[in-house]
Structures are given as structure tokens and as C-alpha cells.
Write an enzyme that holds these catalytic residues in place. Structure first.
Site, PDB file in Angstrom:
ATOM      1  N   PHE A 157       0.817  -1.219   0.000  1.00 58.43           N
ATOM      2  CA  PHE A 157       0.000   0.000   0.000  1.00 58.43           C
ATOM      3  C   PHE A 157       0.845   1.262   0.000  1.00 58.43           C
ATOM      4  O   PHE A 157       0.349   2.343  -0.291  1.00 58.43           O
ATOM      5  CB  PHE A 157      -0.935   0.028   1.220  1.00 58.43           C
ATOM      6  CG  PHE A 157      -1.916  -1.109   1.251  1.00 58.43           C
ATOM      7  CD1 PHE A 157      -2.402  -1.660   0.078  1.00 58.43           C
ATOM      8  CD2 PHE A 157      -2.366  -1.607   2.461  1.00 58.43           C
ATOM      9  CE1 PHE A 157      -3.306  -2.712   0.095  1.00 58.43           C
ATOM     10  CE2 PHE A 157      -3.279  -2.651   2.497  1.00 58.43           C
ATOM     11  CZ  PHE A 157      -3.742  -3.207   1.309  1.00 58.43           C
ATOM     12  N   HIS A 177     -21.445  -5.065   9.661  1.00 60.35           N
ATOM     13  CA  HIS A 177     -22.063  -6.332   9.220  1.00 60.35           C
ATOM     14  C   HIS A 177     -23.286  -6.694  10.062  1.00 60.35           C
ATOM     15  O   HIS A 177     -24.111  -7.499   9.660  1.00 60.35           O
ATOM     16  CB  HIS A 177     -21.045  -7.479   9.170  1.00 60.35           C
ATOM     17  CG  HIS A 177     -20.688  -8.064  10.496  1.00 60.35           C
ATOM     18  ND1 HIS A 177     -19.704  -7.548  11.291  1.00 60.35           N
ATOM     19  CD2 HIS A 177     -21.169  -9.138  11.164  1.00 60.35           C
ATOM     20  CE1 HIS A 177     -19.589  -8.273  12.395  1.00 60.35           C
ATOM     21  NE2 HIS A 177     -20.475  -9.255  12.343  1.00 60.35           N
ATOM     22  N   GLU A 235     -19.306 -12.996  23.650  1.00 55.60           N
ATOM     23  CA  GLU A 235     -18.569 -13.876  22.746  1.00 55.60           C
ATOM     24  C   GLU A 235     -17.759 -14.878  23.554  1.00 55.60           C
ATOM     25  O   GLU A 235     -17.211 -14.519  24.599  1.00 55.60           O
ATOM     26  CB  GLU A 235     -17.612 -13.058  21.883  1.00 55.60           C
ATOM     27  CG  GLU A 235     -18.311 -11.975  21.106  1.00 55.60           C
ATOM     28  CD  GLU A 235     -17.352 -11.225  20.211  1.00 55.60           C
ATOM     29  OE1 GLU A 235     -17.031 -11.743  19.140  1.00 55.60           O
ATOM     30  OE2 GLU A 235     -16.900 -10.138  20.604  1.00 55.60           O
ATOM     31  N   ASP A 281     -14.219  -1.639  19.407  1.00 56.43           N
ATOM     32  CA  ASP A 281     -14.375  -2.732  18.448  1.00 56.43           C
ATOM     33  C   ASP A 281     -15.841  -3.118  18.251  1.00 56.43           C
ATOM     34  O   ASP A 281     -16.236  -3.537  17.163  1.00 56.43           O
ATOM     35  CB  ASP A 281     -13.568  -3.947  18.933  1.00 56.43           C
ATOM     36  CG  ASP A 281     -13.591  -5.107  17.955  1.00 56.43           C
ATOM     37  OD1 ASP A 281     -13.373  -4.858  16.759  1.00 56.43           O
ATOM     38  OD2 ASP A 281     -13.838  -6.260  18.377  1.00 56.43           O
ATOM     39  N   HIS A 333     -21.456  -1.885  16.285  1.00 60.52           N
ATOM     40  CA  HIS A 333     -22.596  -2.814  16.288  1.00 60.52           C
ATOM     41  C   HIS A 333     -23.633  -2.448  17.359  1.00 60.52           C
ATOM     42  O   HIS A 333     -24.828  -2.390  17.094  1.00 60.52           O
ATOM     43  CB  HIS A 333     -22.133  -4.249  16.540  1.00 60.52           C
ATOM     44  CG  HIS A 333     -21.025  -4.700  15.638  1.00 60.52           C
ATOM     45  ND1 HIS A 333     -20.936  -4.308  14.329  1.00 60.52           N
ATOM     46  CD2 HIS A 333     -19.959  -5.518  15.859  1.00 60.52           C
ATOM     47  CE1 HIS A 333     -19.863  -4.857  13.779  1.00 60.52           C
ATOM     48  NE2 HIS A 333     -19.250  -5.594  14.694  1.00 60.52           N
ATOM     49  N   LYS A 380     -15.255 -10.522  25.412  1.00 60.92           N
ATOM     50  CA  LYS A 380     -14.652 -11.694  24.761  1.00 60.92           C
ATOM     51  C   LYS A 380     -14.389 -12.751  25.838  1.00 60.92           C
ATOM     52  O   LYS A 380     -14.325 -12.424  27.020  1.00 60.92           O
ATOM     53  CB  LYS A 380     -13.317 -11.314  24.121  1.00 60.92           C
ATOM     54  CG  LYS A 380     -13.412 -10.184  23.123  1.00 60.92           C
ATOM     55  CD  LYS A 380     -13.321 -10.699  21.709  1.00 60.92           C
ATOM     56  CE  LYS A 380     -13.283  -9.597  20.688  1.00 60.92           C
ATOM     57  NZ  LYS A 380     -14.565  -9.205  20.134  1.00 60.92           N
TER      58      LYS A 380
END
Ligand code: BG6
Length: 456
Positions: free
Chosen positions: A73, A170, A208, A227, A232, A315
């Protein structure tokens, strides 16, 4: 871009394969690029373990259509060679130059890589040259705070028209999330109750079981608040709390989401880190990055006056589930025997078993007038059959169609960063917790302090 990364091999390429299996992809080329010196076959071999049902024929189609080119890049020359490579392939396979560039790379490369793609002519402004479509999708995190997100938005606005920019979340491609607005606004029964008059509190939990799966280099700079909460969870909260849009479509929904995100304020937070996190690859030895967060939020508007929204995420927890609870206020007890044991609540299950259930009280069988809570349940799978597990399958199809509702607008992103920036997380104690537990034990004190108990 970023074709050898965790997201590409675990989600994006397997999703393309699923799209091929379900015959929803007509002729197209998939061209991966990243720094690694690796072949396209080797990348596909890494993706294989993330594929559930293997189909020889679909795999062959993917092998024939998937190409890879090494690209640094930081080297403009590499982009010239890359453009030539893409154009030759397009000619060979007689493809139109409708192009989608997918940035699954670190946010500091978003702007320079887009600049290069525009410079070499692979991506063009569609308001200048409308002959074909050119879209650029950016994976989260979009920036690392409000200031960097603003700078990124300003840079992209110079290169592209807003309609070409897709800031991906997503979660917006998950059927249940997509149906929140539909559930609220196409049914008569919920909306009259949807305010501080009848709702006690809301809760969004995203738990999670997985750890950071070797993503330490990325994750340690961000942590769970940036994150997962910034994107979300705040997107879910915005859909739950927004006012009715004029129409249930892209721009109107984004207007209302932005309005409510602007009014969202963190009130209190608790953060934790799982034991063993500091030994993960790519993580600083004395890191203070949180892998768990619980946050109390409030929305400063008329509808939600005094209604707390609780977020909980982490997590390495005991369960993998994403749940939304809407807790209604208790009713006055009119029974002279035992009263309903709990107030009504609506549970929206994002996973597992996508669907929702409304918890109401009914009379127990028998002579005594006694109430018992029961669930009126809807499950996507039971009603509609199997639903795609990998939300990227739907997300990529929507991107190819150019559907704007799966993209987060620049102002939503900036307001969401404001919320997370305001959690002064350096001043919070960092509690540790055991992997496989429900998070730090101090969460009980947080619950007591706010006289609540997390349901998820
Ligand atoms: C990603 C985060 O955006 O979402 C990951 O970067 C997280 O850390 C993931 O694990 C959760 O998504 P899902 O669809 O598995 O619930």
C-alpha cells in the site's frame, strides 16, 4: 484489499463461496490484494476450514474466479501494476468495469489506498463519470475517535460521492437487526408502548466465547468499546430508540439513527480484561485494553426521558449470544393472591436462534387465580427454514446491488465516536475475569448500584 487477513479468510471469501453455491453471483471477478507473497490457491486453502458444506463444483467456480496480486500500500508503482492486472483480467473475462473495492485493512490506510485506486483509474467518481458504478466499502473501525473519523470523512468526500461510500457494519446485514425497524413500525401494538411511559429500561448484550484469535495487533489498539460498542451495539441501540422515519428506507432511517445517536450519553461504565489476555500474540505486556465493558447510557430526548439503556459485551465469556431486552414497567397488582412474578419484556435474539419472544403473564391452569409468565415466541429458522449464518453473504450481495441501508452515514459514525470518546476509560479501574465466566465479579456491584440485573 487485505485479502490475506483474518476477516477475508474467515468471513469474506467463505461468504463469496456461499453466494456462488446459492447461485446469486453472475459472472464476476474477485481480485484479492495484500502485502503477503502468497498464491490465490494458498489463500483459498486457508478459507476452506471456515466453510460448512463443501461443494466441489462451487469451489471450482471460486477457484476459477479468484485472483491474487501482491500489493504494498505504500508503493504507488504497485498500484499502477495492480490496475494493469485488473484491466487485463476484465478484458480476458469480458467483464464490465463495474467495480466494488472492499477495504478490509487498517483504517489508517483507508484514505491513501482510496486515493491510489482513484489515481490509477480503478475507482472513479460516479457523479463525474456515470457510465459504470464504482463503490468503495470500508470495514470498521472507521477511524479511532471522532477527530480521526472526521478527517477520514473529509478525505473521502474529496475523492468520492457519498453514494459511493459504504461504511460497513455487518450487524446491519443480520436479518433480525434489519427487522427491528420493521417490527416497530409495521405493527400497531408496539409503538404506543415504546417510550418512557411504559418502558423501564433497555439492554443490549453481545457476548462472545472467542478470545481475540490472534488479532492482537489490531485489537489491542482498540478494545471492546471501540471494536464492538462504537459500531454494532450503538447501531442496534439507534434502531431500537429512533423516532419513526418518514419511510422505512435507507436515507430516512439514517436521518433518524443519526438524530438519536447525537442524543446518546454514557452515564457509567465498568471495564474488564480476561486473564491471559496479556500473553496473547501482538498484545503489549502491560496493556490496559479492555476485553469486557458494561455501560449505562441515557438518551436525552422526550421519548426516552429517564430510561437507561444498558450495554454489556465481552470476549472469552461463557456464552456466545447477542440479545436485546426491552423491559416494560410493572403493572399495578390487582390479584388478591400472588402477583405476576415479573414485568413483561420483549426479547430480541440476534443469535443464537434468531427471532424474538414477548413475555406475558397468563393464568395458571387450575382453580387458583395465579399468574405465570410465558413466552410468545417467533424463530426465523422455524418459520422460514434455514437462515444464512454468515451475515457477510447478505452484506456482499447488498453491496453489489448498491443498497444504502447496510451502510452507516458519516454523521452517524461521528456521533457514535462521540459517545465512546466520552467514556473516560483511562479513569476506570480495569477488573480481571476468568475466561469462560460471565465477566468480572465487580459487575454485581455495577448492577446493585443501578438497581438492575442484566438478563443477557
Ligand atoms: C467484529 C469485531 O466486528 O464483530 C469482532 O471486530 C467480533 O471482534 C465480531 O468478534 C462479532 O461479530 P459476530 O457476527 O460474530 O457476532
Amino acid at each position: 484489499m487485505g485479502a490475506t487477513g483474518d476477516l477475508a479468510t474467515r468471513r469474506l471469501i467463505p461468504a463469496l463461496y456461499e453466494i456462488i453455491i446459492h447461485k446469486k453471483l453472475s459472472s464476476c471477478l474477485i481480485i484479492g490484494a495484500a502485502l503477503e507473497d502468497i498464491s490465490s490457491r494458498e489463500i483459498l486453502a486457508q478459507c476452506k476450514e471456515h466453510i460448512k458444506e463443501f461443494d466441489e463444483r462451487a469451489w471450482k467456480v471460486l477457484e476459477e474466479r479468484f485472483f491474487y496480486k501482491q500489493l504494498d500500500f505504500k508503493r504507488p508503482d504497485d498500484f499502477n501494476t495492480f490496475a494493469q492486472y485488473v484491466e487485463e483480467l476484465e478484458k480476458k473475462y469480458a467483464c464490465t468495469p463495474n467495480r466494488l473495492a472492499y477495504m478490509s485493512i487498517a483504517p489508517q490506510f483507508f484514505c491513501p489506498v482510496t486515493e491510489e485506486l482513484c489515481r490509477v483509474g480503478l475507482i472513479k467518481r460516479t457523479d463525474v463519470d456515470p457510465s459504470y458504478w464504482y463503490r468503495v466499502a470500508f470495514e470498521k473501525p472507521f477511524g479511532e475517535d471522532r477527530a480521526s473519523a472526521e478527517a477520514l470523512n473529509a478525505c473521502l468526500a474529496k475523492l468520492l460521492d457519498e453514494s459511493q461510500i459504504f461504511r460497513i457494519d455487518h450487524y446491519l446485514a443480520k436479518d433480525v437487526i434489519g427487522s427491528i425497524a420493521l417490527l416497530r413500525f409495521t405493527n400497531r401494538v408496539l409503538e404506543p408502548l415504546w417510550s418512557h411511559e411504559h418502558i423501564d429500561w433497555g439492554e443490549i448484550s453481545l457476548s462472545e466465547t472467542s478470545t481475540i484469535r490472534g488479532r492482537g495487533y489490531y485489537y489491542d489498539k482498540f478494545g471492546q468499546l471501540k471494536d464492538v460498542v462504537q459500531n454494532h451495539m450503538l447501531q442496534i441501540a439507534a434502531l431500537i430508540a429512533m423516532e419513526a422515519p418518514t419511510y422505512l428506507s435507507g436515507e430516512f432511517i439514517r436521518d433518524e439513527k443519526a438524530r438519536v445517536l447525537k442524543r446518546m450519553k454514557p452515564i457509567d461504565a465498568l471495564v474488564g480484561q480476561y486473564e491471559g489476555y496479556q500473553q496473547e500474540a501482538g498484545v503489549k505486556a502491560d496493556t490496559k485494553t479492555e476485553t469486557f465493558a458494561a455501560v449505562k447510557m441515557e438518551i436525552d430526548n422526550k421519548r426516552w426521558k429517564g430510561v437507561p439503556f444498558y450495554f454489556k459485551t465481552g470476549k472469552a465469556l461463557e456464552k456466545r449470544e447477542t440479545l436485546i431486552h426491552i423491559q416494560f414497567k410493572p403493572v399495578k397488582c390487582l390479584l388478591n393472591t400472588s402477583c405476576p412474578s415479573e414485568p413483561n419484556y420483549l426479547l430480541i435474539r440476534v443469535n443464537p436462534n434468531a427471532g424474538f419472544s414477548l413475555h406475558l403473564n397468563v393464568k395458571n391452569p387450575g382453580l387458583i387465580l395465579q399468574a405465570t409468565p410465558v413466552a410468545m415466541d417467533f424463530s426465523y429458522e422455524q418459520t422460514f427454514g434455514q437462515v444464512p449464518e454468515n451475515s457477510y453473504e447478505l452484506l456482499l450481495q447488498e453491496l453489489l446491488r448498491g443498497e444504502p441501508s447496510i451502510s452507516v452515514r458519516f454523521d452517524e459514525i461521528e456521533y457514535a465516536w462521540d459517545v465512546v470518546d466520552r467514556i473516560n476509560h483511562a479513569s476506570l479501574p480495569l477488573y480481571s475475569y476468568k475466561p469462560g465466566s460471565n465477566g468480572p465479579e465487580e459487575l454485581r456491584e455495577f448492577e446493585q448500584k443501578h438497581t438492575m440485573k442484566f438478563r443477557g
